[in-house]
Design a protein around this motif. Structure first.
Motif, PDB file in Angstrom:
ATOM      1  N   SER A  96       0.823  -1.212   0.000  1.00  0.00           N
ATOM      2  CA  SER A  96       0.000   0.000   0.000  1.00  0.00           C
ATOM      3  C   SER A  96       0.855   1.259   0.000  1.00  0.00           C
ATOM      4  O   SER A  96       0.502   2.256  -0.632  1.00  0.00           O
ATOM      5  CB  SER A  96      -0.946   0.005   1.204  1.00  0.00           C
ATOM      6  N   THR A  97       1.968   1.227   0.696  1.00  0.00           N
ATOM      7  CA  THR A  97       2.879   2.377   0.675  1.00  0.00           C
ATOM      8  C   THR A  97       3.383   2.644  -0.738  1.00  0.00           C
ATOM      9  O   THR A  97       3.399   3.792  -1.208  1.00  0.00           O
ATOM     10  CB  THR A  97       4.063   2.132   1.626  1.00  0.00           C
ATOM     11  N   LEU A  98       3.783   1.592  -1.430  1.00  0.00           N
ATOM     12  CA  LEU A  98       4.269   1.749  -2.798  1.00  0.00           C
ATOM     13  C   LEU A  98       3.153   2.223  -3.729  1.00  0.00           C
ATOM     14  O   LEU A  98       3.377   3.045  -4.628  1.00  0.00           O
ATOM     15  CB  LEU A  98       4.854   0.431  -3.293  1.00  0.00           C
ATOM     16  N   ALA A  99       1.948   1.707  -3.518  1.00  0.00           N
ATOM     17  CA  ALA A  99       0.821   2.110  -4.364  1.00  0.00           C
ATOM     18  C   ALA A  99       0.489   3.584  -4.164  1.00  0.00           C
ATOM     19  O   ALA A  99       0.178   4.295  -5.133  1.00  0.00           O
ATOM     20  CB  ALA A  99      -0.392   1.243  -4.056  1.00  0.00           C
ATOM     21  N   ARG A 100       0.538   4.049  -2.930  1.00  0.00           N
ATOM     22  CA  ARG A 100       0.288   5.469  -2.672  1.00  0.00           C
ATOM     23  C   ARG A 100       1.302   6.339  -3.409  1.00  0.00           C
ATOM     24  O   ARG A 100       0.968   7.404  -3.943  1.00  0.00           O
ATOM     25  CB  ARG A 100       0.348   5.775  -1.170  1.00  0.00           C
ATOM     26  N   GLN A 101       2.536   5.908  -3.435  1.00  0.00           N
ATOM     27  CA  GLN A 101       3.567   6.659  -4.147  1.00  0.00           C
ATOM     28  C   GLN A 101       3.267   6.712  -5.642  1.00  0.00           C
ATOM     29  O   GLN A 101       3.457   7.753  -6.282  1.00  0.00           O
ATOM     30  CB  GLN A 101       4.932   6.029  -3.894  1.00  0.00           C
ATOM     31  N   GLU A 102       2.789   5.630  -6.209  1.00  0.00           N
ATOM     32  CA  GLU A 102       2.440   5.613  -7.629  1.00  0.00           C
ATOM     33  C   GLU A 102       1.323   6.610  -7.934  1.00  0.00           C
ATOM     34  O   GLU A 102       1.298   7.226  -9.011  1.00  0.00           O
ATOM     35  CB  GLU A 102       1.996   4.209  -8.060  1.00  0.00           C
ATOM     36  N   LEU A 103       0.404   6.794  -6.994  1.00  0.00           N
ATOM     37  CA  LEU A 103      -0.719   7.710  -7.196  1.00  0.00           C
ATOM     38  C   LEU A 103      -0.381   9.148  -6.821  1.00  0.00           C
ATOM     39  O   LEU A 103      -1.198  10.044  -7.033  1.00  0.00           O
ATOM     40  CB  LEU A 103      -1.933   7.243  -6.393  1.00  0.00           C
ATOM     41  N   GLY A 104       0.795   9.365  -6.244  1.00  0.00           N
ATOM     42  CA  GLY A 104       1.173  10.709  -5.853  1.00  0.00           C
ATOM     43  C   GLY A 104       0.437  11.221  -4.634  1.00  0.00           C
ATOM     44  O   GLY A 104       0.260  12.432  -4.476  1.00  0.00           O
ATOM     45  N   LEU A 105       0.040  10.312  -3.745  1.00  0.00           N
ATOM     46  CA  LEU A 105      -0.727  10.717  -2.568  1.00  0.00           C
ATOM     47  C   LEU A 105       0.206  11.156  -1.448  1.00  0.00           C
ATOM     48  O   LEU A 105       1.261  10.564  -1.212  1.00  0.00           O
ATOM     49  CB  LEU A 105      -1.590   9.560  -2.061  1.00  0.00           C
ATOM     50  N   SER A 106      -0.208  12.192  -0.773  1.00  0.00           N
ATOM     51  CA  SER A 106       0.466  12.616   0.453  1.00  0.00           C
ATOM     52  C   SER A 106      -0.593  12.726   1.533  1.00  0.00           C
ATOM     53  O   SER A 106      -1.782  12.744   1.254  1.00  0.00           O
ATOM     54  CB  SER A 106       1.173  13.957   0.253  1.00  0.00           C
ATOM     55  N   GLY A 107      -0.168  12.800   2.725  1.00  0.00           N
ATOM     56  CA  GLY A 107      -1.126  12.920   3.816  1.00  0.00           C
ATOM     57  C   GLY A 107      -0.927  11.816   4.831  1.00  0.00           C
ATOM     58  O   GLY A 107      -0.041  10.967   4.728  1.00  0.00           O
ATOM     59  N   ARG A 108      -1.794  11.834   5.782  1.00  0.00           N
ATOM     60  CA  ARG A 108      -1.704  10.944   6.930  1.00  0.00           C
ATOM     61  C   ARG A 108      -2.165   9.535   6.561  1.00  0.00           C
ATOM     62  O   ARG A 108      -3.122   9.357   5.791  1.00  0.00           O
ATOM     63  CB  ARG A 108      -2.589  11.515   8.047  1.00  0.00           C
ATOM     64  N   THR A 109      -1.529   8.533   7.120  1.00  0.00           N
ATOM     65  CA  THR A 109      -1.978   7.153   6.986  1.00  0.00           C
ATOM     66  C   THR A 109      -2.266   6.588   8.369  1.00  0.00           C
ATOM     67  O   THR A 109      -1.527   6.837   9.318  1.00  0.00           O
ATOM     68  CB  THR A 109      -0.935   6.279   6.266  1.00  0.00           C
ATOM     69  N   THR A 110      -3.351   5.838   8.459  1.00  0.00           N
ATOM     70  CA  THR A 110      -3.797   5.280   9.735  1.00  0.00           C
ATOM     71  C   THR A 110      -4.211   3.836   9.537  1.00  0.00           C
ATOM     72  O   THR A 110      -4.987   3.526   8.621  1.00  0.00           O
ATOM     73  CB  THR A 110      -4.994   6.075  10.294  1.00  0.00           C
ATOM     74  N   TRP A 111      -3.688   2.956  10.380  1.00  0.00           N
ATOM     75  CA  TRP A 111      -4.041   1.535  10.337  1.00  0.00           C
ATOM     76  C   TRP A 111      -4.824   1.205  11.607  1.00  0.00           C
ATOM     77  O   TRP A 111      -4.293   1.306  12.707  1.00  0.00           O
ATOM     78  CB  TRP A 111      -2.788   0.674  10.241  1.00  0.00           C
ATOM     79  N   LEU A 112      -6.079   0.826  11.447  1.00  0.00           N
ATOM     80  CA  LEU A 112      -6.910   0.537  12.608  1.00  0.00           C
ATOM     81  C   LEU A 112      -6.664  -0.863  13.166  1.00  0.00           C
ATOM     82  O   LEU A 112      -7.001  -1.140  14.318  1.00  0.00           O
ATOM     83  CB  LEU A 112      -8.390   0.701  12.256  1.00  0.00           C
ATOM     84  N   GLY A 113      -6.119  -1.767  12.350  1.00  0.00           N
ATOM     85  CA  GLY A 113      -5.722  -3.088  12.844  1.00  0.00           C
ATOM     86  C   GLY A 113      -6.849  -4.008  13.243  1.00  0.00           C
ATOM     87  O   GLY A 113      -6.647  -4.939  14.037  1.00  0.00           O
ATOM     88  N   ARG A 114      -8.018  -3.805  12.693  1.00  0.00           N
ATOM     89  CA  ARG A 114      -9.148  -4.689  12.988  1.00  0.00           C
ATOM     90  C   ARG A 114      -9.056  -5.939  12.114  1.00  0.00           C
ATOM     91  O   ARG A 114      -8.404  -5.942  11.084  1.00  0.00           O
ATOM     92  CB  ARG A 114     -10.464  -3.947  12.776  1.00  0.00           C
ATOM     93  N   PRO A 115      -9.710  -7.027  12.501  1.00  0.00           N
ATOM     94  CA  PRO A 115      -9.494  -8.301  11.802  1.00  0.00           C
ATOM     95  C   PRO A 115     -10.087  -8.340  10.397  1.00  0.00           C
ATOM     96  O   PRO A 115     -11.266  -8.026  10.198  1.00  0.00           O
ATOM     97  CB  PRO A 115     -10.161  -9.333  12.721  1.00  0.00           C
ATOM     98  N   ASP A 116      -9.273  -8.730   9.447  1.00  0.00           N
ATOM     99  CA  ASP A 116      -9.736  -8.969   8.089  1.00  0.00           C
ATOM    100  C   ASP A 116     -10.814 -10.057   8.117  1.00  0.00           C
ATOM    101  O   ASP A 116     -10.685 -11.061   8.816  1.00  0.00           O
ATOM    102  CB  ASP A 116      -8.541  -9.421   7.241  1.00  0.00           C
ATOM    103  N   SER A 117     -11.889  -9.817   7.383  1.00  0.00           N
ATOM    104  CA  SER A 117     -13.040 -10.723   7.314  1.00  0.00           C
ATOM    105  C   SER A 117     -13.828 -10.764   8.615  1.00  0.00           C
ATOM    106  O   SER A 117     -14.726 -11.607   8.749  1.00  0.00           O
ATOM    107  CB  SER A 117     -12.623 -12.147   6.908  1.00  0.00           C
ATOM    108  N   GLY A 118     -13.531  -9.845   9.539  1.00  0.00           N
ATOM    109  CA  GLY A 118     -14.260  -9.805  10.802  1.00  0.00           C
ATOM    110  C   GLY A 118     -14.704  -8.416  11.201  1.00  0.00           C
ATOM    111  O   GLY A 118     -14.971  -8.159  12.382  1.00  0.00           O
ATOM    112  N   LEU A 119     -14.795  -7.507  10.245  1.00  0.00           N
ATOM    113  CA  LEU A 119     -15.116  -6.120  10.591  1.00  0.00           C
ATOM    114  C   LEU A 119     -16.540  -5.945  11.092  1.00  0.00           C
ATOM    115  O   LEU A 119     -16.830  -4.960  11.771  1.00  0.00           O
ATOM    116  CB  LEU A 119     -14.878  -5.208   9.382  1.00  0.00           C
TER     117      LEU A 119
END
Length: 258
Positions: A96-119
């Motif tokens: 995801s970090t590399l993908a953001r760079q490809e899109l030219g995105l800047s700004g804050r990133t936040t990972w909530l860390g909740r379970p995949d397939s269990g939201l």
């Protein structure tokens, strides 16, 4: 019961419909000063698949784009013979970090860390986590929310769509929902009555190229992890073609156009 099974609706069905459907166009950044967009993704790659073109156009127009991931995507390959969930989570964060760079995105990133397939069991936490990014201390004013469609057919996506709608309503913000798996299970006949608020986002060639490069960064999803069935590519070619179009679809709720 999941609606994500089989090969799905072929792209040959969607292409002529999208060419003639006649929705109004959403032109990111037109007629407004640059603002701040907050994107909520259920898993790393949702932000690119559903809205990579929109986000690239916003960033190119001077917008700050903050991204919130509800999960680390550790559940994409249950039973993998190559990576345990913690290793897959680390890899998907890196992608995801590399993908953001490809899109030219800047700004804050936040990972909530909740379970995949269990939201579904963590919907309140996802909503409060998004609200904190949108309006918490030091966040700065937000102007737009982007999230998967609240009826996308994947429970995690739907949690994020509902969370964005609630936070948007609480703060008077426009919300752009993007379909991802709806392209798989839906048809023009079933979705047209539900998408009366749809807008078309046209992607020029530089934006299409940036989105394609960002998608390719998710190697763990677009290529097999290994030869075992549990390590197959999650996003095979018949899925990826839906996200290589010259348009994206934005389902806009309330507020002004971004």
């Amino acid at each position: 019961m999941t609606v994500i099974e089989g090969v799905g609706t072929p792209e040959s069905t969607w292409t002529p419909w999208l060419d003639q459907v006649g929705w109004p166009e959403l032109v990111p950044g037109a007629g407004a000063p640059p603002g701040r967009a907050v994107v909520l993704a259920a898993h790393p790659d949702d932000e690119v698949l559903g809205a990579g073109g929109l986000l690239h156009l916003l960033a190119r127009s001077g917008w700050r784009v903050d991204v919130v991931w509800a999960s680390d995507g550790e559940g994409s390959h249950p039973g993998s013979t190559v990576l345990v969930p913690a290793e897959l989570a680390r890899r998907r964060r890196q992608e995801s970090t590399l993908a953001r760079q490809e899109l030219g995105l800047s700004g804050r990133t936040t990972w909530l860390g909740r379970p995949d397939s269990g939201l579904q069991q963590h919907e309140n936490a996802v909503t409060s986590g998004l609200d904190e990014v949108v309006a918490g201390p030091g966040a700065g004013p937000a102007d737009l929310l982007v999230a998967p469609w609240h009826a996308d057919g994947h429970p995690d996506h739907e949690v994020c769509g509902r969370a964005a709608l609630r936070v948007g309503a609480a703060h008077g913000l426009p919300v752009v929902e993007v379909p991802i798996w709806a392209w798989h299970w839906g048809t023009p006949q079933t979705l047209a009555p539900r998408w009366t608020h749809a807008r078309t986002v046209r992607l020029d060639e530089p934006t299409r190229a940036a989105k394609a490069a960002a998608v390719r960064r998710f190697v763990s999803q677009v290529q097999p992890l290994g030869p075992a069935p549990a390590d197959r590519a999650v996003l095979p070619e018949q899925v990826l073609v839906r996200f290589a179009r010259p348009v994206e679809v934005a389902l806009v709720t309330a507020g002004r156009q971004p």
